[in-house]
Scaffold this motif. Structure first.
Motif, PDB file in Angstrom:
ATOM      1  N   TYR A   1      -0.689  -4.448   0.560  1.00  0.00           N
ATOM      2  CA  TYR A   1      -0.663  -4.445  -0.905  1.00  0.00           C
ATOM      3  C   TYR A   1      -0.403  -3.100  -1.570  1.00  0.00           C
ATOM      4  O   TYR A   1      -0.009  -3.074  -2.735  1.00  0.00           O
ATOM      5  CB  TYR A   1      -1.995  -4.985  -1.443  1.00  0.00           C
ATOM      6  N   SER A   2      -0.618  -1.980  -0.880  1.00  0.00           N
ATOM      7  CA  SER A   2      -0.575  -0.684  -1.566  1.00  0.00           C
ATOM      8  C   SER A   2       0.799  -0.334  -2.119  1.00  0.00           C
ATOM      9  O   SER A   2       0.908   0.453  -3.061  1.00  0.00           O
ATOM     10  CB  SER A   2      -1.053   0.425  -0.620  1.00  0.00           C
ATOM     11  N   LYS A   3       1.853  -0.920  -1.545  1.00  0.00           N
ATOM     12  CA  LYS A   3       3.211  -0.607  -2.031  1.00  0.00           C
ATOM     13  C   LYS A   3       3.878  -1.781  -2.737  1.00  0.00           C
ATOM     14  O   LYS A   3       5.086  -1.743  -2.993  1.00  0.00           O
ATOM     15  CB  LYS A   3       4.075  -0.143  -0.850  1.00  0.00           C
TER      16      LYS A   3
ATOM     17  N   TYR B   1       1.165  -5.736  -7.485  1.00  0.00           N
ATOM     18  CA  TYR B   1      -0.257  -5.457  -7.291  1.00  0.00           C
ATOM     19  C   TYR B   1      -0.635  -4.140  -7.959  1.00  0.00           C
ATOM     20  O   TYR B   1      -1.720  -4.018  -8.556  1.00  0.00           O
ATOM     21  CB  TYR B   1      -0.589  -5.407  -5.806  1.00  0.00           C
ATOM     22  N   ALA B   2       0.234  -3.147  -7.883  1.00  0.00           N
ATOM     23  CA  ALA B   2      -0.026  -1.871  -8.541  1.00  0.00           C
ATOM     24  C   ALA B   2      -0.141  -2.058 -10.050  1.00  0.00           C
ATOM     25  O   ALA B   2      -1.041  -1.491 -10.697  1.00  0.00           O
ATOM     26  CB  ALA B   2       1.089  -0.879  -8.215  1.00  0.00           C
ATOM     27  N   GLN B   3       0.738  -2.864 -10.607  1.00  0.00           N
ATOM     28  CA  GLN B   3       0.683  -3.102 -12.058  1.00  0.00           C
ATOM     29  C   GLN B   3      -0.578  -3.872 -12.433  1.00  0.00           C
ATOM     30  O   GLN B   3      -1.192  -3.607 -13.476  1.00  0.00           O
ATOM     31  CB  GLN B   3       1.919  -3.876 -12.508  1.00  0.00           C
TER      32      GLN B   3
ATOM     33  N   GLN C   1      -8.217   2.516  -3.721  1.00  0.00           N
ATOM     34  CA  GLN C   1      -8.914   1.375  -4.306  1.00  0.00           C
ATOM     35  C   GLN C   1      -8.989   0.182  -3.345  1.00  0.00           C
ATOM     36  O   GLN C   1      -9.544  -0.855  -3.687  1.00  0.00           O
ATOM     37  CB  GLN C   1      -8.217   0.939  -5.604  1.00  0.00           C
ATOM     38  N   ILE C   2      -8.396   0.348  -2.173  1.00  0.00           N
ATOM     39  CA  ILE C   2      -8.419  -0.704  -1.154  1.00  0.00           C
ATOM     40  C   ILE C   2      -9.239  -0.204   0.025  1.00  0.00           C
ATOM     41  O   ILE C   2      -9.001   0.900   0.540  1.00  0.00           O
ATOM     42  CB  ILE C   2      -6.993  -1.074  -0.698  1.00  0.00           C
ATOM     43  N   ASP C   3     -10.213  -0.978   0.443  1.00  0.00           N
ATOM     44  CA  ASP C   3     -11.095  -0.557   1.535  1.00  0.00           C
ATOM     45  C   ASP C   3     -10.287  -0.241   2.788  1.00  0.00           C
ATOM     46  O   ASP C   3      -9.347  -0.963   3.156  1.00  0.00           O
ATOM     47  CB  ASP C   3     -12.116  -1.656   1.842  1.00  0.00           C
ATOM     48  N   ARG C   4     -10.698   0.836   3.431  1.00  0.00           N
ATOM     49  CA  ARG C   4     -10.043   1.243   4.670  1.00  0.00           C
ATOM     50  C   ARG C   4     -10.428   0.299   5.801  1.00  0.00           C
ATOM     51  O   ARG C   4     -11.586  -0.107   5.918  1.00  0.00           O
ATOM     52  CB  ARG C   4     -10.439   2.675   5.029  1.00  0.00           C
TER      53      ARG C   4
ATOM     54  N   ILE D   1       4.135   5.595   0.186  1.00  0.00           N
ATOM     55  CA  ILE D   1       4.323   6.049  -1.194  1.00  0.00           C
ATOM     56  C   ILE D   1       3.050   5.764  -1.961  1.00  0.00           C
ATOM     57  O   ILE D   1       2.620   4.614  -2.068  1.00  0.00           O
ATOM     58  CB  ILE D   1       5.513   5.338  -1.856  1.00  0.00           C
ATOM     59  N   GLU D   2       2.431   6.789  -2.496  1.00  0.00           N
ATOM     60  CA  GLU D   2       1.196   6.616  -3.236  1.00  0.00           C
ATOM     61  C   GLU D   2       1.511   6.098  -4.636  1.00  0.00           C
ATOM     62  O   GLU D   2       2.341   6.671  -5.350  1.00  0.00           O
ATOM     63  CB  GLU D   2       0.438   7.944  -3.334  1.00  0.00           C
ATOM     64  N   VAL D   3       0.859   5.004  -5.007  1.00  0.00           N
ATOM     65  CA  VAL D   3       1.005   4.445  -6.343  1.00  0.00           C
ATOM     66  C   VAL D   3      -0.276   4.738  -7.102  1.00  0.00           C
ATOM     67  O   VAL D   3      -1.371   4.457  -6.628  1.00  0.00           O
ATOM     68  CB  VAL D   3       1.257   2.927  -6.289  1.00  0.00           C
ATOM     69  N   GLY D   4      -0.149   5.297  -8.291  1.00  0.00           N
ATOM     70  CA  GLY D   4      -1.322   5.656  -9.073  1.00  0.00           C
ATOM     71  C   GLY D   4      -1.359   7.163  -9.271  1.00  0.00           C
ATOM     72  O   GLY D   4      -0.480   7.907  -8.827  1.00  0.00           O
TER      73      GLY D   4
END
Length: 347
Positions: A202-204, A208-210, A231-234, A246-249
């Motif tokens: 989900y991170s990319k 979901y980012a929006q 924001q997502i558990d490791r 790619i980091e979103v946020g």
């Protein structure tokens, strides 16, 4: 007188003759009918009996033939029992058409799921605005968003497998194991996706980012949202030092047009560089550039050197919605601050 006697004698003979014929004839009178139906006996009756016997024999023959036909049909059905019917070669042209039909169906379903994403997003924002202390409902909506993205990805996997089968069908004259190939391909696609961690899934993903951003903006105006990965558990398999992701946020969403210095109104976003501007000042900008000798000009955003035309921009309804929501929250916070000041003055 003698002639009369002779006439009477003749009449009696006729009556006697008539009575004798009546013994040889049977008279049938249907109820309610005045007409008389005569059924012959003797030779005629024998002929009729023979005809009836022939008809009975014909009926027996037809019944036997009918039973034989039904039995033959049952045998035919048994011969084509689907349980004993294996994969058959498919003509490549037919296979391509059929596979394309399935791909269209999956694509339609994927589109329906994509249409549900903004609906869930709007609902989550509403809950966040009115239930500031209850985060459980928003968390459940976050799970629902992930479930929608999972389902959409699986449908995308179906299409990917079918696309490969379609290319294989185009290269071969016939395919004899298309079902086996499809099932094997789908198993590989699903296993690959399901073995990923939540961060990898989900991170990319843009939607979901929006989703996370619009929820963040409700209570964190003018604050940069933390990266999605944080924001997502490791989970096991995640690497915090993976520089390929790619980091979103981490960027503050600005709802102000850099041309008008006012909140966006009918915002338009560049399809090339992604910068957004209100429609009216953007159109004025390109009109001025046209007067200077061309419809193509540098992007109005500071630091962007992309060459653009007005045709490179598209109306951004989502940004317009988010701008309106941000302005509504700003007005609400201003009223809350004013009420708090009034209360302090009273004290």
């Amino acid at each position: 007188m003698p002639p009369k006697s002779k006439a009477r004698s003749s009449k009696r003979a006729q009556v006697a003759s008539s009575d004798g014929e009546d013994e040889q004839m049977q008279v049938a009178r249907p109820s309610g009918s005045k007409s008389r139906s005569v059924v012959p006996t003797g030779r005629k009756s024998t002929r009729r009996a023979a005809e009836d016997e022939d008809e009975d024999m014909d009926d027996e023959v037809e019944e036997g033939e009918s039973q034989a036909l039904v039995a033959q049909q049952d045998d035919d059905v048994d011969l084509f029992d689907p349980a004993n019917f294996g994969d058959q070669p498919l003509d490549s042209a037919y296979a391509e058409r059929k596979i394309q039909t399935f791909m269209n169906d999956w694509s339609t379903l994927e589109g329906k799921i994509t249409e549900m994403i903004p609906v869930l997003e709007n609902a989550a924002v509403s809950v966040e605005e009115h239930q500031e202390e209850d985060k459980g409902t928003v968390a459940k909506m976050d799970e629902s968003m992930r479930h929608l993205l999972d389902l959409r990805q699986e449908l995308h996997g179906y299409q990917s497998v079918l696309e490969r089968l379609k290319r294989e069908a185009a290269r071969n004259d016939d395919i004899t194991d298309i079902v086996e190939r499809y099932e094997k391909g789908m198993k590989a696609e699903l296993n690959e996706y399901r073995n990923k961690t939540s961060r990898q899934k989900y991170s990319k993903v843009k939607e979901y980012a929006q989703f996370k951003e619009v929820i963040w903006e409700v209570n964190h105006a003018n604050e940069a949202m933390p990266p999605i990965r944080s924001q997502i558990d490791r989970e096991e398999g995640d690497s915090d030092s993976d520089g390929s992701d790619i980091e979103v946020g981490g960027v503050t969403q600005n709802f102000t047009c850099s041309l008008s210095l006012m909140p966006f109104v009918d915002p338009m976003t560049s399809k090339i560089c992604g910068h957004s501007f209100s429609r009216e000042p953007l159109e004025d900008y390109f009109k001025q550039q046209g007067k200077r000798g061309g419809a193509v000009a540098k992007c109005p955003a500071s630091g962007c050197n992309k060459k653009l035309s007005l045709a490179d921009f598209a109306i951004n309804k989502d940004l317009a919605k988010r701008t309106n929501a941000a302005e509504r929250r700003k007005r609400r916070r201003a009223l809350d601050d004013q009420d708090e000041e009034d209360s302090m003055d009273v004290l």
